[in-house]
Scaffold this active site. Sequence first.
Site, mmCIF file in Angstrom:
data_model
loop_
_atom_site.group_PDB
_atom_site.id
_atom_site.type_symbol
_atom_site.label_atom_id
_atom_site.label_comp_id
_atom_site.label_asym_id
_atom_site.label_seq_id
_atom_site.Cartn_x
_atom_site.Cartn_y
_atom_site.Cartn_z
ATOM 1 N N CYS A 2 27.808 34.906 39.802
ATOM 2 C CA CYS A 2 26.871 33.779 39.815
ATOM 3 C C CYS A 2 27.289 32.733 40.847
ATOM 4 C CB CYS A 2 26.756 33.189 38.404
ATOM 5 S SG CYS A 2 25.246 32.222 38.161
ATOM 6 N N HIS A 24 25.798 37.903 34.485
ATOM 7 C CA HIS A 24 26.922 37.614 33.595
ATOM 8 C C HIS A 24 27.019 38.709 32.533
ATOM 9 C CE1 HIS A 24 27.736 33.554 35.035
ATOM 10 N NE2 HIS A 24 26.438 33.317 35.024
#
Length: 480
Positions: A327, A424
């Site tokens: 991310c 994630h």
Amino acid sequence: MLQGTGSNVGKSLLVAGLCRLFARRGLRVVPFKPQNMSNNAAVTADGGEIGRAQALQARAAGMAPSVDMNPVLLKPESETGAQVIVHGRRFGTMRAAEYGSRKKELLPKVVESFERLAAVADLVIVEGAGSPAEVNLRAGDIANMGFAAATEVPVVLAGDIDRGGVIASLVGTRAILDEDDRSRIKGFLINKMRGDVDLFSKGLDVIRAATGWASLGVVPWFPAAHLLPAEDMLDLAGRGTRRAGGLSVAVPMLPRIANFDDLDPLRMEPGVTVDLIQPGRFIPPCDVVLLPGSKSTMADLAALRREGWDIDIRAHHRRGGRVLGLCGGYQMLGRTIADPDGIEGPAGTVEGLGLLAVDTVLSGDKRTVPFAGRHVGTGEAVTGYEIHLGRTNGPDTDRPLVTGPAGPDGAVSADGLVAGSYVHGLFAADGFRRAYLAALGVPGSDLAYEARVEETLDRLADHLATHLDVAALLSIARAR
């Protein structure tokens, strides 16, 4: 409602354990936290955001996570400001003073969520935030006594004996509350007791005499707590692992680190050492540098450079070391990060680390979606979620890390040493994690991560059932 004498007294874990305990007894249990502050968020099935602790509590209760379980989520972006999430969606970015002046308008939204959950549940277990003793914040409060007053929910107060001063913290909380708020507390419990519980019997007598509250039990230290996902950065202290040999993974501890439970499955692998690099330390020789998620990518990239970690990472790469960015960490690995609308601060463009041939443009369209797909290199299934601002493109995205129903995601460098992804939760997938480690020369273990979490929740429920007066807790809840 479980409130605490301070932050990090174990409220989130206690609520998770109670959710599992009562769910196993056949009750339809729902967790609820009016206001949470955390950069460790989870994504619901409809693309909303809630605190990861509430997602774990929902799992413990056997319920699908819902935005109603955490209607207000504050995600700090600086020392004085935070992104405000309401009912799972970005409400705006506010400085502390502005948020304080607008909390009253959020209380109806909080109560609305609570009433929706209460209408379909046998039992709602509410988690407070911080401490009700912060009476300077009582006006407009939606997190503790303000919520309890608005909904007439009875309160149990938890104290942390491990940090010391538990008698003073409990008695002092009673002393500082006004009479109305004081009357809402129906009992207390002691958490994180090390050693013989009976040694604190006189302490319980002192607290009962000084407060008039019922003692609901003393909960001994739960050693397996580290096997459950952490929500608070305070919980990260001591969560690194130190093992001789095996694979070494270095993780720079960025000031605004987010979704750091990505590290948990790696920490549990017997052949892996996870080294959390605190500010002031250089990144030592290792096999993998993992750049975690960040709530404020550009600010954390600047902090990374101030520490000299950018130099360490480039040297690591020149020596043939692997680098993985997740991310915000993925964004940092690219050539540039542009913020034309000033979403994270002053509008402009900054240079990234230049280890991936990609460029990121931040924009206001936040992407929050569950993810289910496969790792391109091995074909192993991966599940997780995306939660980010911005889009990343460039030549290296022609070599994606994973692919799912919406298409490919991430990038891999031409030399194969650097990779990044917006997804994630990759390492929670046992097959992918074993394949990733095997490619680095580490034999896969038999760790079943999700099963380990379930087993630990059951152990936690057993632990609380042994040491708390469960019948008294239910009696207090029915008194509403």
